[in-house]
Design a protein around this motif. Structure first.
Motif, PDB file in Angstrom:
ATOM      1  N   ARG A  30       0.836  -1.184   0.000  1.00 25.67           N
ATOM      2  CA  ARG A  30       0.000   0.000   0.000  1.00 25.67           C
ATOM      3  C   ARG A  30       0.871   1.233   0.000  1.00 25.67           C
TER       4      ARG A  30
ATOM      5  N   LYS B 114     -10.041  -1.381  -6.002  1.00 25.01           N
ATOM      6  CA  LYS B 114     -11.007  -0.832  -6.955  1.00 25.01           C
ATOM      7  C   LYS B 114     -12.225  -1.740  -7.116  1.00 25.01           C
ATOM      8  N   ALA B 115     -12.054  -3.000  -6.810  1.00 24.62           N
ATOM      9  CA  ALA B 115     -13.131  -3.953  -7.063  1.00 24.62           C
ATOM     10  C   ALA B 115     -14.182  -3.876  -5.969  1.00 24.62           C
TER      11      ALA B 115
ATOM     12  N   ILE C 134     -16.427  -4.716  -2.754  1.00 23.09           N
ATOM     13  CA  ILE C 134     -15.976  -4.874  -1.370  1.00 23.09           C
ATOM     14  C   ILE C 134     -15.766  -6.355  -1.013  1.00 23.09           C
TER      15      ILE C 134
ATOM     16  N   ALA D  80      -5.372   2.026  -0.732  1.00 20.02           N
ATOM     17  CA  ALA D  80      -5.926   2.292   0.583  1.00 20.02           C
ATOM     18  C   ALA D  80      -7.250   3.035   0.505  1.00 20.02           C
ATOM     19  N   GLU D  81      -7.923   2.922  -0.630  1.00 14.52           N
ATOM     20  CA  GLU D  81      -9.211   3.607  -0.713  1.00 14.52           C
ATOM     21  C   GLU D  81     -10.279   2.847   0.059  1.00 14.52           C
ATOM     22  N   LYS D  82     -10.128   1.564   0.113  1.00 15.68           N
ATOM     23  CA  LYS D  82     -11.123   0.760   0.810  1.00 15.68           C
ATOM     24  C   LYS D  82     -10.464  -0.032   1.921  1.00 15.68           C
ATOM     25  N   GLU D  83     -11.222  -0.291   2.919  1.00 16.58           N
ATOM     26  CA  GLU D  83     -10.753  -1.178   3.956  1.00 16.58           C
ATOM     27  C   GLU D  83     -10.841  -2.613   3.440  1.00 16.58           C
TER      28      GLU D  83
END
Lengths: 280, 404
Positions: A36, A123-124, A126, A164-167
């Motif tokens: 990341r 990007k995909a 969750i 790091a856009e999504k957990e």
């Protein structure tokens, strides 16, 4: 167990001690390496460097918002099979002809250890990482259409990058070795620029790097410039024939570094308010 | 080995699990720490820490554990053994975990473990010929775990030993701490249920419709006729109104989590976010900093809605009664509202068939909080839920039943 210390960075990719350790731990433990960091810190380049350093092939799986876990394993091309059954171009009774391997499938079938990068996994959807847990753990998957099971003869080195856009889910994280690429220090940054621009005037380099970090330190930025912007900027400065002493004073070609109109405005305001001296 | 570090990590909020700890033991067995504390620092971090937000906590725990060992010098052997003796259940493992641990450690029981530990320490002393300058007893006794099988315990000297603790002690990762991100994923998962799938939306028809294809092919006397359809997408359009400033400052972390979750799961057809302060009046702000030059008229927003729009308001609904009841009651002195807040709230409410109000104030306080009067009033108008995982679940349920 594989050779100790297999990854040392390459000529064009400079890896710090921490990054080398993370990569080697991941390789030795046969765990996916989750990388990341801010955009532009060379996450994707790392995978290339690892492949180069190991002397093997790199398979890239670029993840998009519509990507499903299944796409990386295999795709069953029903439409082609239907066409073939209609027009008789091939033998539709052999389902295997219509199974196309995805990136992970190819990696599992490779006859030697390859490097797979699952690029921008965040990007995909969750649930995407969860859907790959089993396959990444066992390095194996089943194809119900043919009854085959594809198992990796040699476990590929898996590198997963994320902005790091999504957990990411805990279960997924627990299986990964994690590395965070910090934004380079000015000295490291100068080193990186030198790799991209060999034979660059040192004074220009120093001035550009200093100006770059001045810009990055500005609070008001909506998008902070990253390495690739600096590399492009240096290119622009060289092509434009800007002498080093004018770089900090005038910040020419600022649009190469700052991409958002409001950031450009903010930078220009900051320059106008204090004159050149206080902008530093 | 290094159970103390494991506990220190947990104590400092690094969510390290037993799985990861066992992975670390494997890494040490494989010699990946490179027989130095600096190497151990990096290897252990790569395996046990999964977010840069926890790097600082890792550093803190590392210093706490190793600085203690370092300072104690040669006495450390006794200290560790004594500690082991005093805490036979130090790992606090369940029988099931214990069984797995045992399997991993080839059925070593604690006594056996201790005996080996002893042995290893003895071996080490001999190897060093009691070299008392090698202060890194703490480090090397642990390193013995990784290096002992080959006898290759190289002590990089006190300098190297200190390096890792110093690196950790410099706490370079402090600014990456973000204690707020926990829970974003949970919120995101709850919000995923907020969807109405429809294939009537725009977009290319690129999904094979198997049933229709079979029908069409049969109708054509067996000549293949492929039928494609548009993939089903979420048709929900969401309007999110956020109360910012004032009493909402206390809840900023919670609201941030919800906000990130909404953005991450943004499979909505449309997401409109507007801000207000305490109560909705004739203007809504574009940004949380309530820049008065960037506003929308509330009427214009309400006028642009379709039946697919759902409303979620996030606010504590705690305000002065005058803000609801009086013209000009708006808390910002430089704005004047012709109509009282309550009229605006009713107007907004009437425009949506599906709406929910999420309140960051815990539900048990709703009767007693300082703004309880306005809160109760607003609650009569809007279905109100606590902004928590459970509350969000209920709110989504409510929105979806209304939508059905």
């Amino acid at each position: 167990m594989h050779d100790a210390r297999p990854f040392e960075g390459t000529d064009s990719y400079i890896a710090g001690e921490d990054l080398r350790t993370s990569v080697n731990v991941a390789i030795a433990l046969e765990r996916p390496l989750l990388v990341r960091g801010e955009p532009g810190t060379g996450k994707t380049l790392l995978a290339e460097a690892v492949a180069e350093s190991l002397g093997t092939d790199l398979l890239v799986w670029s993840v998009r918002s519509t990507t499903k876990a299944q796409d990386g394993l295999y795709v069953y091309d029903t439409v082609q099979r239907l066409y073939d059954s209609q027009f008789g171009d091939g033998d539709p009774s052999d389902i295997r002809r219509y199974i196309r391997m995805g990136v992970l499938g190819q990696a599992f079938q490779a006859d030697r250890r390859v490097v797979v990068v699952i690029d921008e996994v965040d990007k995909a959807d969750i649930e995407f990482p969860n859907d790959l847990l089993w396959e990444l753990d066992r390095m194996s998957f089943h194809i119900p259409e043919t009854g085959d099971t594809v198992t990796a003869a040699t476990r590929p080195v898996v590198i997963i990058t994320s902005n790091a856009e999504k957990e990411l889910p805990d279960a997924f994280l627990r299986r990964c070795v994690f590395h965070y690429i910090a934004f380079p220090h000015p000295e490291q940054m100068a080193e990186i620029v030198r790799v991209h621009h060999p034979g660059l005037d040192e004074r220009l380099l120093t001035a550009a790097v200093e100006a770059f970090y001045v810009l990055r330190r500005m609070d008001a930025l909506a998008k902070r410039p990253s390495t690739s912007e600096l590399v492009d900027w240096v290119q622009a400065l060289v092509v434009g024939g800007i002498p080093p002493e004018r770089v900090l004073e005038e910040m020419p070609f600022l649009g190469v570094v700052l991409k958002k109109p409001q950031d450009l405005d903010a930078a220009r305001r900051a320059m106008a308010v204090g004159g050149n001296g206080t902008f530093r | 080995m290094f159970e103390g570090l494991f506990h220190a990590l947990r104590r400092h909020g690094v969510p390290v699990a037993l799985d990861e700890w066992l992975t670390l033991q494997r890494a040490l067995d494989a010699g990946l720490a490179g027989s130095s504390l600096a190497g151990f620092y990096l290897a252990a971090r790569a395996v046990t820490v999964k977010s840069e937000a926890h790097f600082d906590a890792y550093d803190t725990a590392f210093v706490e554990y190793f600085a203690g060992l370092e300072a104690s010098g040669p006495d450390v052997d006794d200290r560790v053994l004594e500690w082991l003796r005093e805490h036979p259940d130090a790992l606090g493992v369940s029988p099931e975990q214990r069984a797995r641990l045992d399997a991993m450690l080839s059925h070593l029981d604690l006594d056996e473990l201790r005996r080996r530990f002893d042995e290893r320490l003895r071996h080490q002393t001999e190897a060093h010929h009691g070299g008392d300058r090698h202060i890194g007893t703490g480090g090397t006794s642990g390193m013995g775990h990784s290096g002992a099988p080959t006898g290759g315990i190289r002590v990089g000297g006190p300098g190297r030993h200190r390096t890792a603790v110093q690196v950790a002690g410099s706490r370079a990762w402090r600014e990456y701490r973000q204690d707020a991100t926990l829970g974003v994923r949970e919120f995101g998962t709850a919000l995923r249920r907020l969807r109405r799938l429809s294939s009537r939306l725009d977009g290319p028809a690129d999904e094979l419709d198997v049933d229709a294809t079979i029908d069409a092919t049969a109708n054509a006397g067996g000549a293949l006729d492929l039928v494609f359809r548009r993939p089903r997408r979420n048709s929900v359009r969401l309007v999110l109104l956020l109360d910012v400033g004032g009493s909402m400052d206390d809840h900023v972390h919670l609201v941030d989590q919800l906000f990130s979750a909404l953005h991450q799961t943004s499979r909505f057809r449309e997401l409109t976010v507007r801000y207000f302060h305490n109560c909705v009046y004739d203007l809504l702000y574009h940004d949380a900093d309530m820049d008065r030059s960037r506003t929308d008229s509330t009427r214009a927003l309400l006028g642009s809605l379709t039946s697919e729009h759902m409303l979620v308001v996030v606010g504590d609904a705690c305000m002065g009664p005058s803000e609801l009841a009086l013209p000009g009651g708006c808390i910002d002195w430089h704005t004047y509202n012709e109509e009282p807040g309550w009229v605006w709230l009713e107007r907004v409410r009437a425009r949506f068939t599906h709406c929910a109000w999420l309140n960051p104030v815990p539900e048990v306080w709703w009767q007693h909080t300082h703004g309880a009067r306005t809160l109760q009033a607003v609650r009569r108008l809007f279905p109100m839920y606590e902004l928590s995982l459970a509350g969000l679940d209920q709110a989504v349920d409510h929105l979806m039943t209304r939508a059905a």
